[in-house]
Design an enzyme around this catalytic site. Structure first.
Site, PDB file in Angstrom:
ATOM      1  N   CYS A   2      24.601  38.454  50.988  1.00 54.38           N
ATOM      2  CA  CYS A   2      24.737  39.146  49.701  1.00 54.38           C
ATOM      3  C   CYS A   2      26.198  39.381  49.323  1.00 54.38           C
ATOM      4  O   CYS A   2      26.534  39.417  48.136  1.00 54.38           O
ATOM      5  CB  CYS A   2      23.974  40.468  49.730  1.00 54.38           C
ATOM      6  SG  CYS A   2      22.214  40.231  50.053  1.00 54.38           S
ATOM      7  N   CYS A  20      27.387  36.796  46.976  1.00 52.21           N
ATOM      8  CA  CYS A  20      26.462  36.414  45.906  1.00 52.21           C
ATOM      9  C   CYS A  20      26.929  36.925  44.537  1.00 52.21           C
ATOM     10  O   CYS A  20      27.360  38.071  44.414  1.00 52.21           O
ATOM     11  CB  CYS A  20      25.075  36.979  46.211  1.00 52.21           C
ATOM     12  SG  CYS A  20      23.865  36.576  44.938  1.00 52.21           S
ATOM     13  N   CYS A  62      21.345  42.908  41.960  1.00 55.05           N
ATOM     14  CA  CYS A  62      20.133  42.415  42.616  1.00 55.05           C
ATOM     15  C   CYS A  62      19.319  43.578  43.195  1.00 55.05           C
ATOM     16  O   CYS A  62      19.842  44.389  43.960  1.00 55.05           O
ATOM     17  CB  CYS A  62      20.540  41.438  43.726  1.00 55.05           C
ATOM     18  SG  CYS A  62      19.199  41.032  44.840  1.00 55.05           S
ATOM     19  N   CYS A 109      20.987  32.786  49.601  1.00 54.43           N
ATOM     20  CA  CYS A 109      19.783  33.621  49.551  1.00 54.43           C
ATOM     21  C   CYS A 109      18.654  32.960  50.336  1.00 54.43           C
ATOM     22  O   CYS A 109      17.563  32.736  49.825  1.00 54.43           O
ATOM     23  CB  CYS A 109      19.370  33.880  48.101  1.00 54.43           C
ATOM     24  SG  CYS A 109      18.238  35.275  47.938  1.00 54.43           S
ATOM     25  N   GLU A 128      13.881  14.231  44.419  1.00 55.10           N
ATOM     26  CA  GLU A 128      13.077  15.438  44.174  1.00 55.10           C
ATOM     27  C   GLU A 128      11.741  15.379  44.902  1.00 55.10           C
ATOM     28  O   GLU A 128      11.259  16.383  45.415  1.00 55.10           O
ATOM     29  CB  GLU A 128      12.851  15.643  42.665  1.00 55.10           C
ATOM     30  CG  GLU A 128      14.091  16.071  41.904  1.00 55.10           C
ATOM     31  CD  GLU A 128      14.684  17.376  42.419  1.00 55.10           C
ATOM     32  OE1 GLU A 128      13.932  18.256  42.858  1.00 55.10           O
ATOM     33  OE2 GLU A 128      15.915  17.499  42.400  1.00 55.10           O
TER      34      GLU A 128
END
Ligand code: SF4
Length: 376
Positions: free
Chosen positions: A222, A225, A231, A215, A55
């Protein structure tokens, strides 16, 4: 069936469609299980050390760049105790090229705090993790979620982009007011109390995967998605406008002269102060102008003519640095076959072929690699 936790972190009524708040987590989790990433080197583990390391490296750096660094770090420092016990110079050298070097210094400090104050175990709560050096609210949530199944939300740049598009959040997400609104939104859509640890991990990973794969910043995909039908960006054709771009401001330029002092095939490197740009790394001695550069060269025994190399620039987050390199060749034969540190380890003659063992900023390293090529 798990649900989003909208009841515990209420949004102002009517601001977003309730069904899109309620259904966000289950839809994302289902998509992640089928289409998300499952084989990244730091996945499929609950080892907080490995998750934390990944991370920190993934902050501001792409997955493809991080993978080889992550493998090298784990090989060299297999445990948090091994990392804590290593000299900072070794950590910086291994980090060189990943950029944002404050991360490496904080990584080392954090390992020491975990090893010395927490018995080698990372805290399991977002609050406990966020108190450690280099761990902000979003990173703490990612670690807590992946390592301990905490129902906490991440909110990095990728997630801000996804939320801005799905919910039509207006304004630049780097602005405090907009960011605060996004935290409230993000907290309202995390999986509810009935979600399992595996659901929580899939949700957090799904947020990362959606932002990194479908995205993206450019043209989002899209058609594939799970949120395409609802959206806001997709249904109103505003993918390019959401999220709003950073308001334009001019980036200041600074200029520096770098001294490439050569003695045979060795170059003089100087350790930079621990804070500031390239803090703690080894770089070329610098000066504010040509005259100051000549003085510095003299102080190292170089009275000869300085020859210019091609100037180049490096862009940092807040300014652009124009670099004027000048070469001064000496015949001290002070350098030997291996690196020779002087002045309490603040300067060193380093054979060009040994530069790899020193943490050198990427643009300086590129300059020295070019020089080495021309000397062979
Ligand atoms: S529909 Fe398009 S813009 Fe909206 S979240 Fe999905 S990929 Fe992004």
């Amino acid at each position: 069936m798990y649900r989003s936790s909208s009841t515990s972190n209420a949004l102002p009524a009517g601001i977003y469609p309730p069904e899109l708040i309620e259904s966000f987590a289950p839809r994302l989790i289902a998509w992640q299980r089928k289409h998300g990433r499952h084989d990244l080197p730091w996945q499929n583990t609950r080892d907080a050390y490995r998750i934390w390391l990944s991370e920190i490296m993934l902050q501001q750096t792409q997955v493809g760049t991080v993978i080889p660094y992550y493998a090298r770090f784990l090989e060299r420092f297999p445990t948090v105790e091994a990392l804590a016990a290593a000299p900072l110079d070794d950590v910086m050298a291994l980090w060189a090229g990943l950029g944002y070097y404050t991360r490496a210094r904080n990584l080392h400090r954090c390992a020491q705090v975990v090893a010395q104050e927490h018995g080698g175990r990372f805290p399991s709560t977002v609050e406990g993790l966020a108190e450690l050096p280099g761990i902000g609210r979003s990173t703490a949530a990612a670690i807590a979620s992946f390592a301990f199944g905490a129902r906490a939300t991440i909110l990095d740049g990728n997630v801000k982009r996804v939320l801005a598009r799905v919910y039509g959040v207006e304004g630049f997400p780097g602005e405090k007011r907009v960011e605060n609104a996004m935290w409230t939104l993000a907290e309202s859509i995390v999986p509810g109390a009935d979600a399992s640890d595996a659901d929580v991990s899939a949700y957090t990973q799904g947020l990362m995967d959606l932002g990194a794969t479908l995205c993206g910043r450019g043209k989002p995909d899209c058609a594939r998605c799970p949120f395409a039908a609802d959206c806001v960006a997709n249904t109103t054709g505003r993918q390019r406008e959401l999220p709003a771009a950073r308001p334009k401001k001019t980036v200041p330029t600074r200029r520096t002269w770098m001294l490439v002092l050569l003695d045979g095939d060795a170059v003089m490197l100087e350790k930079r102060p621990p804070t500031g740009i390239w803090g703690g790394l080894w770089s070329l001695p610098e000066a504010a102008d040509e005259a100051a550069l000549a003085e510095r060269a003299q102080s190292f025994g170089g009275a000869g003519q300085a020859s210019p190399l091609a100037p180049f620039s490096h862009t940092f987050t807040h300014f652009k640095l124009d670099i004027e390199p000048r070469v001064v060749e000496l015949a001290l034969k002070a350098s030997s076959t291996s690196a020779l540190e002087l002045n309490d380890g603040q300067t060193a003659w380093v054979p060009l072929r040994e530069i790899d063992a020193f943490g050198v900023p990427a643009p300086v390293r590129k300059l020295l690699d070019g020089l080495r090529g021309s000397l062979i």
